[in-house]
Structures are given as C-alpha cells and as structure tokens.
Design a protein around this motif. Structure first.
Motif, short mmCIF file in Angstrom:
data_model
loop_
_atom_site.label_atom_id
_atom_site.label_comp_id
_atom_site.label_asym_id
_atom_site.label_seq_id
_atom_site.Cartn_x
_atom_site.Cartn_y
_atom_site.Cartn_z
N LYS A 1 8.29 1.51 16.11
CA LYS A 1 7.72 0.65 17.15
C LYS A 1 8.85 -0.24 17.66
O LYS A 1 9.50 -0.94 16.89
N SER A 2 9.07 -0.17 18.98
CA SER A 2 10.18 -0.94 19.54
C SER A 2 10.01 -1.08 21.03
O SER A 2 9.14 -0.46 21.65
N GLY A 3 10.85 -1.88 21.61
CA GLY A 3 10.92 -2.08 23.04
C GLY A 3 12.27 -2.70 23.35
O GLY A 3 12.86 -3.39 22.51
N LYS A 4 12.75 -2.48 24.52
CA LYS A 4 14.07 -2.99 24.88
C LYS A 4 14.09 -4.51 24.82
O LYS A 4 13.30 -5.20 25.46
N GLY A 5 14.98 -5.03 23.95
CA GLY A 5 15.12 -6.48 23.77
C GLY A 5 14.06 -7.09 22.90
O GLY A 5 14.03 -8.32 22.73
N ALA A 6 13.15 -6.28 22.32
CA ALA A 6 12.04 -6.83 21.52
C ALA A 6 12.18 -6.52 20.04
O ALA A 6 11.25 -6.72 19.27
N GLY A 7 13.35 -6.01 19.62
CA GLY A 7 13.53 -5.68 18.21
C GLY A 7 12.88 -4.33 17.87
O GLY A 7 12.23 -3.70 18.70
N THR A 8 13.06 -3.91 16.61
CA THR A 8 12.57 -2.60 16.18
C THR A 8 11.91 -2.70 14.82
O THR A 8 12.37 -3.43 13.94
N GLU A 9 10.81 -1.96 14.67
CA GLU A 9 10.11 -1.87 13.38
C GLU A 9 10.03 -0.40 13.01
O GLU A 9 9.36 0.39 13.69
N VAL A 10 10.70 -0.01 11.93
CA VAL A 10 10.69 1.37 11.46
C VAL A 10 9.90 1.42 10.16
O VAL A 10 10.20 0.70 9.20
N SER A 11 8.87 2.29 10.12
CA SER A 11 8.00 2.39 8.94
C SER A 11 8.09 3.79 8.33
O SER A 11 8.14 4.78 9.04
N ILE A 12 8.11 3.80 7.00
CA ILE A 12 8.02 5.06 6.25
C ILE A 12 6.58 5.14 5.75
O ILE A 12 6.17 4.37 4.88
N VAL A 13 5.81 6.04 6.30
CA VAL A 13 4.39 6.14 5.99
C VAL A 13 4.17 7.37 5.10
O VAL A 13 4.37 8.51 5.53
N PHE A 14 3.77 7.12 3.85
CA PHE A 14 3.53 8.22 2.92
C PHE A 14 2.15 8.82 3.21
O PHE A 14 1.23 8.14 3.68
N GLY A 15 1.98 10.10 2.89
CA GLY A 15 0.81 10.87 3.32
C GLY A 15 -0.47 10.60 2.56
O GLY A 15 -1.46 11.28 2.80
N ASP A 16 -0.53 9.63 1.64
CA ASP A 16 -1.75 9.39 0.87
C ASP A 16 -2.59 8.26 1.40
O ASP A 16 -3.44 7.74 0.72
N ARG A 17 -2.34 7.88 2.67
CA ARG A 17 -3.17 6.78 3.20
C ARG A 17 -4.49 7.31 3.71
O ARG A 17 -4.65 8.48 3.97
N GLU A 22 0.85 -1.20 0.00
CA GLU A 22 0.00 0.00 0.00
C GLU A 22 0.88 1.25 0.00
O GLU A 22 1.55 1.54 -0.99
N ASN A 23 0.91 2.01 1.10
CA ASN A 23 1.72 3.24 1.12
C ASN A 23 2.72 3.23 2.27
O ASN A 23 3.15 4.29 2.75
N ILE A 24 3.13 2.05 2.71
CA ILE A 24 4.04 1.93 3.85
C ILE A 24 5.21 1.03 3.47
O ILE A 24 5.04 -0.07 2.92
N ILE A 25 6.42 1.49 3.79
CA ILE A 25 7.64 0.68 3.67
C ILE A 25 8.16 0.45 5.08
O ILE A 25 8.34 1.40 5.85
N THR A 26 8.42 -0.82 5.43
CA THR A 26 8.80 -1.18 6.80
C THR A 26 10.11 -1.96 6.80
O THR A 26 10.32 -2.84 5.95
N VAL A 27 10.99 -1.64 7.75
CA VAL A 27 12.22 -2.41 8.00
C VAL A 27 12.11 -2.94 9.43
O VAL A 27 11.97 -2.16 10.37
N ARG A 28 12.20 -4.26 9.55
CA ARG A 28 11.98 -4.90 10.86
C ARG A 28 13.19 -5.76 11.22
O ARG A 28 13.70 -6.51 10.39
#
Length: 461
Positions: free
Chosen positions: A445-461, A386-392
């Motif tokens: 979205k992240s937490g200590k010891g729980a990994g990280t999810e970084v999302s690039i959210v484009f403004g057309d959602r 859709e309009n989101i790119i995520t690196v997890r």
C-alpha cells in the motif's frame, strides 16, 4: 490392419462359425428326428397290418385251395391292406409282391423276427425303407410281411431345409458382417479421437483435448488422457513462463552490469593513460571500488533469486518472531545510523514454522528498501500481529500505477535514486519468492509522497 477391422473380423468369424455349427447341428438332429419318426410310424403301421393279415391267413379252408386260388387269395389280402406297400413271404418264397420293387433275399433271417427290423437303401437318387417281421398266426405255416416304402420325400425335405438354411445363413452372415463392422467402427471411434488428440499434442498443439463422452472404460481412459494433457500443458506453460522470466532477468542483469562496468573501465583507463593528481587517483579508485561493490551485490542477489527457484533444501522450523526482528535491527543498525532514521518494532505474533535465514533476508530487504526511500531523520516501523508482518515508512512512496511491477526482477521506480543508493532492483523479487515459499504473499500500500506499507500476509488468515 486397423484394430476395428481386426475386432470385426474376429467377431464375425466367431459368430459365423458358432451360428453355422449350431444351425448345422439343428438341421442334422431335425433330419434324424424326422427319419426316426417316419420309420416309427411305418413300424406301427406294419404291426397293425400284420395283425389284420394274420387273422386273414388263419382262414381254415385256405389249406384246401388250389395253388391258383391260394395265390389269388394272397393277392386279395395284400391288396386289401396295401397293394403297393407289402410283400408276403413264406420261408424263402415270395407269395405276393405287388410293390414295384424286387426283394433279393426273401429268406433273410432279419424278416423272421417278431420285432420289426428296418433298413434304408439308396437306389440311384431314391431312398427306400425296407421293414419286415414274422406274422403270428394260429396255423402251422410261418409267414413274413415286408413293408417297402419310398421315403425320398423325407430326404428331399431335409435338403430343402438345408438349402433354405444356407440362404438364410448367408443373408444373416452378410447382415452380421455389415452390422459388426459398423458397430465396431462406431464403438472404437473414441479411440480414433484419442489417437488424433495424441498426434496433435505431439505436434505441439497442447490445448487439444479428446472429445470423448462415453461412460465406459474408453471414456475413463479419455478423461485420464485429458487430465494428463492438462498437466502437460500447465507444466509446459509454467516452464515457458519461467524460461521467459529468466531470459528477461539475464537481459536485465546484462543491462544493469553494463553501467558499472563502463564506469570501471573509464576510471581504469584514466588511471592507466592520464597523468592524474593524487587526489584524483584516490577518487577514481574509490569509484572503481564502489562500482565493484555494486556488481558484487547484483551478482549476490541474482544468485539468491536463482537459488530459490532451483534449490529444494529449505529448512522449516519453529521460529520466535521477536528474535527475527532483533536480528534485522542488528543487521540494519549501521544503515539506519547513516541516515539518522528511528527504527522501532512491535511483535504480537506467536511462533511460526519458517525458514529463519530466508525470513531474515526478506525482512532485511524490506527494511533496506524503506531506508533507501526515507529521508534523513524519518521513522520506520515494523510490527507483527495475528498472521501479518508489516514494514511501514514515511518516505517518497510508490506511484499507484507502478505498485504491481515493483516485485519484478530489476524493476526500479526511481532508477537514478536507486542506483545512487546502491540498489539493483532485485530486492522485492527475492522477497516475493521467499513469501511464496512460506505460503504467504506480499501486499503493498503506497502513494507518491505518502510513504509505503509492505505486508507479508500468511495464508492461514
């Protein structure tokens, strides 16, 4: 001189001149009308009297009267129709004059006309109306009847009217002056408010606004002024924040460069002044090389961040997202192999209008951060839909209270770990700026010891 004073004086002068001229014209025409009306009334009176006197003078036995009896008869007739008003003339001889005035030229041809002729003479401070005409009779004798009346009362009335008009005019003028001055001052009060607001803003009080709520042109100008002031305040605030951010960034850069510079100077001093073994020399040189590389990365990333603030030359084009992912995987291939990290991606996003180089830089920074935060043998996954790119990743994660600060320039969650991995704290700051240039935002979205999810959210959602 103040504008309201000028306007008041101009308005008052115009008002006084126009009212004065119009009032004077009214009085003048009123005086003429009264004078002509009075003369016309006396003309009608003269005609009536001439008709009556003419009938009396046609009396036949009159011709047989003696001079004394004839004069007595003339006096009788004139007294009968207005003793103190008329003068009876025959030829150039005054037959009867019971008025208090003397006619200097009884034989004047003007009194011999059938149409009444009139003049107004001023004697000292009195105005005398003299009007005469020939009497039509059936006899052979020609008589002239001259009416003489003091009409000074008419002129006195005119002077009285003019005097009262001047009094009323002066009173009205004074009231008009006061009223015009007050109304002009009140009408121009919004302009004074605009002036004070402009002076306050010029002194640095940018939050000042003109308190004007009229619906006229001044109100529109005040609204435009407030809008301009709002824009100026926003721009100045933005410039101040930007200046503060850059000051902090340069301060942080100085601090970040101090450690590698100290290390380089220490190893260089050892090489110059200490007798080291060959192995120690190679280790010192290796440390110097690594620290120089770190300085280079810090400088490069700082220039990238500053360049995105100042450079408007961004080239947008339609880009295939799967091509971006392939380019990122190729760039990070060696870093992934060093830690034996499995990197996979999935693309379900249509082509987008992007700056390809900047977006590759953004994704590379995100993947590079994920590699630094991950343990050997872990996994990193990147997807687009859709309009989101995520690196997890499944790495060490970020404490929740520090997530909001990770996009600040030079901020590092684990400083010791980041420096060991060659980081300088500029990566996510660059990512945030690139996302902003593309109308997107970074969500973490992240937490200590729980990994990280970084999302690039484009403004057309």
């Amino acid at each position: 001189m103040r504008l309201w004073t000028k306007m008041s004086l101009i308005t008052t002068a115009a008002l006084l001149v126009s009212v004065g001229i119009s009032g004077g014209a009214v009085i003048y025409h009123s005086a003429l009308y009264n004078r002509e009306t009075t003369i016309e009334n006396y003309r009608q009176q003269l005609k009536s009297t001439m008709y009556a006197v003419g009938n009396e003078l046609e009396y036949e036995p009159l011709q047989n009267f003696s001079d004394v009896a004839e004069n007595s008869y003339y006096n009788y007739v004139i007294r009968k129709y207005g003793a103190s008003t008329y003068i009876l003339i025959e030829g150039e001889q005054v037959l009867c004059n019971l008025t208090p005035f003397e006619l200097l030229n009884p034989g004047d041809e003007r009194w011999g006309s059938l149409e009444a002729y009139s003049i107004v003479q001023k004697i000292e401070d009195r105005y005398i109306l003299v009007m005469g005409s020939r009497i039509q009779t059936a006899g052979q004798r020609e008589y002239k009847l001259v009416l003489v009346r003091d009409i000074s009362s008419i002129y006195e009335d005119i002077r009285t009217q003019a005097f009262f008009y001047v009094l009323i005019y002066l009173a009205a003028a004074l009231a008009a002056v006061i009223l015009v001055f007050l109304m002009s001052r009140k009408a121009l009060k919004p302009l004074r408010e605009l002036q004070h607001a402009a002076q306050d803003i010029s002194k640095g009080r940018l939050a000042r606004r003109a308190d004007v709520h009229t619906s006229d042109e001044i109100g529109e100008m005040a609204a435009a002024f407030n809008g301009m002031a709002e824009q100026i305040e926003n721009q100045v605030t933005e410039l101040s924040l930007e200046s503060e951010r850059r000051r902090q960034m340069l301060g942080s850069l100085t601090h970040e460069m101090k450690t590698p510079m100290t290390s380089i100077m220490g190893y260089a001093d050892s090489l110059l002044h200490v007798n080291l073994k060959e192995e120690q020399k190679e280790r010192a040189l290796q440390h110097i090389y690594e620290e120089c590389g770190r300085l280079e990365r810090i400088s490069s990333k700082l220039m990238s961040l500053i360049g995105m603030y100042d450079n408007d030359s961004i080239y947008m084009e339609e880009v295939d997202i799967s091509d971006l992912f392939s380019a990122v995987a190729e760039i990070e291939e060696n870093n992934l192999k060093k830690k034996n990290i499995t990197f996979s991606y999935s693309c379900k996003m249509e082509k987008r209008i992007l700056d390809k180089d900047l977006m590759i830089s953004l994704l590379t920074n995100l993947v590079d951060n994920a590699i630094k935060a991950s343990d050997n043998g872990s996994d990193i996954y990147m997807e687009a839909k859709e309009n989101i790119i995520t690196v997890r990743d499944s790495g060490c994660g970020i404490p929740e209270d520090e997530i909001s600060r990770v996009t600040e320039a030079f901020y590092m969650v684990d400083k010791a770990r980041s420096r060991k991995a060659g980081g300088c704290g500029l990566g996510l700051a660059i990512c945030g700026k690139i996302a902003e240039l593309h109308g997107a935002e970074i969500e973490i979205k992240s937490g200590k010891g729980a990994g990280t999810e970084v999302s690039i959210v484009f403004g057309d959602r």
